[in-house]
Structures are given as C-alpha cells and as structure tokens.
Design a protein around this motif. Structure first.
Motif, short mmCIF file in Angstrom:
data_model
loop_
_atom_site.label_atom_id
_atom_site.label_comp_id
_atom_site.label_asym_id
_atom_site.label_seq_id
_atom_site.Cartn_x
_atom_site.Cartn_y
_atom_site.Cartn_z
N VAL A 1 103.81 38.75 -30.11
CA VAL A 1 104.14 38.65 -31.53
C VAL A 1 104.48 40.06 -32.00
CG1 VAL A 1 103.30 38.06 -33.84
CG2 VAL A 1 102.49 36.76 -31.87
N ASP A 2 105.61 40.21 -32.64
CA ASP A 2 105.98 41.51 -33.21
C ASP A 2 105.30 41.61 -34.58
OD1 ASP A 2 107.13 43.79 -34.30
OD2 ASP A 2 109.11 43.37 -33.44
N VAL A 3 104.06 42.05 -34.57
CA VAL A 3 103.24 42.10 -35.79
C VAL A 3 103.88 43.01 -36.83
CG1 VAL A 3 100.96 42.58 -36.74
CG2 VAL A 3 101.15 41.58 -34.47
N GLU B 1 106.60 43.82 -42.03
CA GLU B 1 107.73 44.42 -42.73
C GLU B 1 108.70 43.39 -43.31
OE1 GLU B 1 109.22 46.97 -39.68
OE2 GLU B 1 107.49 48.30 -39.80
N SER B 2 108.64 42.15 -42.81
CA SER B 2 109.61 41.15 -43.25
C SER B 2 109.24 40.47 -44.56
CB SER B 2 109.81 40.09 -42.17
OG SER B 2 108.66 39.29 -42.06
N GLY B 3 108.07 40.73 -45.08
CA GLY B 3 107.73 40.03 -46.31
C GLY B 3 106.39 40.41 -46.89
N ASN B 4 105.66 39.39 -47.32
CA ASN B 4 104.41 39.57 -48.05
C ASN B 4 103.18 39.15 -47.26
OD1 ASN B 4 105.74 40.28 -50.54
ND2 ASN B 4 106.40 38.14 -50.65
N LEU B 5 103.26 39.16 -45.94
CA LEU B 5 102.17 38.65 -45.11
C LEU B 5 100.84 39.33 -45.43
CD1 LEU B 5 101.79 36.57 -42.81
CD2 LEU B 5 101.86 38.50 -41.23
N GLN B 6 99.82 38.49 -45.66
CA GLN B 6 98.48 38.98 -45.96
C GLN B 6 97.47 38.56 -44.90
OE1 GLN B 6 97.66 37.29 -49.81
NE2 GLN B 6 99.23 38.48 -50.82
N SER B 7 97.75 37.44 -44.22
CA SER B 7 96.79 36.89 -43.26
C SER B 7 97.52 36.34 -42.04
CB SER B 7 95.98 35.78 -43.93
OG SER B 7 95.13 35.14 -43.00
N LEU B 8 97.07 36.74 -40.86
CA LEU B 8 97.65 36.30 -39.60
C LEU B 8 96.53 35.86 -38.68
CD1 LEU B 8 99.98 36.07 -37.51
CD2 LEU B 8 99.57 38.50 -37.00
N THR C 1 101.06 43.43 -28.03
CA THR C 1 100.65 42.68 -29.22
C THR C 1 99.21 43.01 -29.60
OG1 THR C 1 102.21 40.90 -28.69
CG2 THR C 1 100.42 40.36 -30.22
N LYS C 2 98.35 43.14 -28.61
CA LYS C 2 96.95 43.52 -28.89
C LYS C 2 96.89 44.88 -29.58
CE LYS C 2 95.08 40.97 -24.97
NZ LYS C 2 94.46 41.09 -23.64
N ALA C 3 97.72 45.82 -29.13
CA ALA C 3 97.76 47.15 -29.76
C ALA C 3 98.26 47.04 -31.19
CB ALA C 3 98.65 48.08 -28.94
N ALA C 4 99.26 46.20 -31.42
CA ALA C 4 99.81 46.03 -32.77
C ALA C 4 98.77 45.39 -33.69
CB ALA C 4 101.07 45.17 -32.73
N VAL C 5 97.99 44.47 -33.16
CA VAL C 5 96.92 43.84 -33.94
C VAL C 5 95.94 44.93 -34.41
CG1 VAL C 5 94.86 42.38 -33.73
CG2 VAL C 5 97.08 41.52 -32.96
N GLN C 6 95.60 45.83 -33.52
CA GLN C 6 94.69 46.92 -33.88
C GLN C 6 95.33 47.85 -34.92
OE1 GLN C 6 91.47 47.13 -32.98
NE2 GLN C 6 91.86 45.17 -32.00
N GLN C 7 96.60 48.12 -34.77
CA GLN C 7 97.31 49.02 -35.69
C GLN C 7 97.38 48.45 -37.11
OE1 GLN C 7 101.34 49.88 -34.50
NE2 GLN C 7 101.86 50.74 -36.49
N TRP C 8 97.61 47.16 -37.25
CA TRP C 8 97.85 46.55 -38.55
C TRP C 8 96.62 45.92 -39.17
CZ3 TRP C 8 102.04 47.69 -41.17
CH2 TRP C 8 103.18 48.11 -40.48
N LYS C 9 95.50 45.90 -38.48
CA LYS C 9 94.33 45.16 -38.99
C LYS C 9 93.77 45.74 -40.29
CE LYS C 9 90.74 47.38 -36.25
NZ LYS C 9 89.75 47.20 -35.19
N HIS C 10 94.11 46.95 -40.64
CA HIS C 10 93.63 47.54 -41.89
C HIS C 10 94.52 47.20 -43.08
CE1 HIS C 10 90.63 49.62 -39.58
NE2 HIS C 10 91.57 50.11 -38.79
N TYR D 1 91.66 37.39 -34.68
CA TYR D 1 92.07 37.53 -33.28
C TYR D 1 90.84 37.53 -32.39
CZ TYR D 1 93.18 40.09 -29.04
OH TYR D 1 93.29 40.47 -27.74
N THR D 2 90.87 36.74 -31.36
CA THR D 2 89.88 36.82 -30.28
C THR D 2 90.64 36.61 -28.99
OG1 THR D 2 89.42 34.45 -30.49
CG2 THR D 2 87.87 35.95 -31.56
#
Length: 180
Positions: free
Chosen positions: A130-132, A137-144, A155-164, A170-171
């Motif tokens: 998933v390109d998190v 960046e494509s919109g108003n995403l608040q929850s994934l 994708t795991k790295a991106a999850v860590q980058q964007w989680k804040h 994610y598990t």
C-alpha cells in the motif's frame, strides 16, 4: 415462496426503504452479484450509503460507480472481491470505504483517486503493498485499517512513518497468529 423469490422480495423491500432514508442496506442478502434492479430504483435519487457486506460478491459492476457517484459510504466487507472498477473513482463524496474480509491481493489503485476519503478499512485481505504516502497526500484520510494483511517491508516502514499523522490499525499476520 421459494428461497430465490424470497431473496428478490427482500432486496425489493430494502430498495424501497432506501428510497426514503438514503441508506441502501443489502447486507447478508446472499447476493452473488449486484442486481441491476437497484439502479432502476435509484434513477431519480441516489443513496448516500450502500452496504453490500456479508454476501458472496466477486465483482462490483462498473455501473455502481457511475450510477451511485454521490455515495458517502460504501461497505462491501465479507465478500470475495479482488478488484474494483475504475468507475468508483467518480465517487468524489465517498468518505468511508470498507473492503475488509475480501480477497484483494493488490491494493485497488482507484482508491488513490478518492479525494474525500477519510476512513479506509482493508483488514483481512491478502494485500502486500500500500502506498500509504500517496493515500495520505491524495485527500483527507484520517483512518487506515490494514490489519491482518501480509504487508511488505516498504509498506510496514510507511505505516511507521505516517502513524503520527493519521490513525493506522496494523498488526502483522505472523504476530497475530503467534498470539492465538
């Protein structure tokens, strides 16, 4: 009344009810495909919400994106979906999309083009990438919610980058099965 006749009657009644309240709920109707008749019911007024969860759908017709382009909520969890039609990209008001518990192996690219998307649930699929960043960046995403997918290292790295910046559920599949 036969089982098939009863199913048709149930869908018809649910469509009539949805014409009044804008909430089309065809969950758990034993649907193998989306009935064309629903589009006839909504020729004049589109529903705001469409729930197709708990059926055995393997395909969402392109017509749904074209005819129901004003949807704010689309729930298609608990089916056998592995792809989405590009016509869903016309749903400019879609803020809640639930595709959990399906058979997706590739993240549907059309999701990146949904500018109003706030909540996305793709839990329990077979998605590896998933390109998190693109989603955010494509919109108003608040929850994934990407729980229980075999996500790749990027994708795991991106999850860590964007989680804040957004709520990410994610598990890892390995840790989930080890706990049970």
């Amino acid at each position: 009344m036969s089982s098939q006749a009863q199913s048709v009657a149930d869908v018809t009644n649910k469509c009539r009810s949805a014409q009044e309240d804008g909430q089309l709920d065809l969950s758990n109707c034993k649907l193998e495909k989306v009935p064309d008749a629903i589009f006839v019911f909504f020729m004049d007024k589109q529903p705001e919400s469409c729930n197709l969860s708990g059926n055995t759908l393997s395909k969402i017709p392109a017509k749904l994106g074209k005819k129901f382009h004003l949807l704010k909520e689309f729930i298609a969890s608990g089916n056998k979906l592995c792809d989405l039609p590009s016509s869903l990209g016309t749903m400019a008001n879609l803020s809640h999309l639930d595709l959990s518990h399906n058979a997706f192996t590739v993240f549907p690219a059309v999701i990146y083009s949904l500018p109003s998307l706030k909540e996305l649930n793709v839990e329990m699929n077979h998605i590896e990438r998933v390109d998190v960043g693109k989603l955010v960046e494509s919109g108003n995403l608040q929850s994934l919610n990407v729980r229980n997918n075999p996500l790749d290292a990027e994708t795991k790295a991106a999850v860590q980058q964007w989680k804040h910046q957004l709520t990410i559920c994610y598990t890892e599949l390995e840790s989930q099965s080890a706990e049970n």
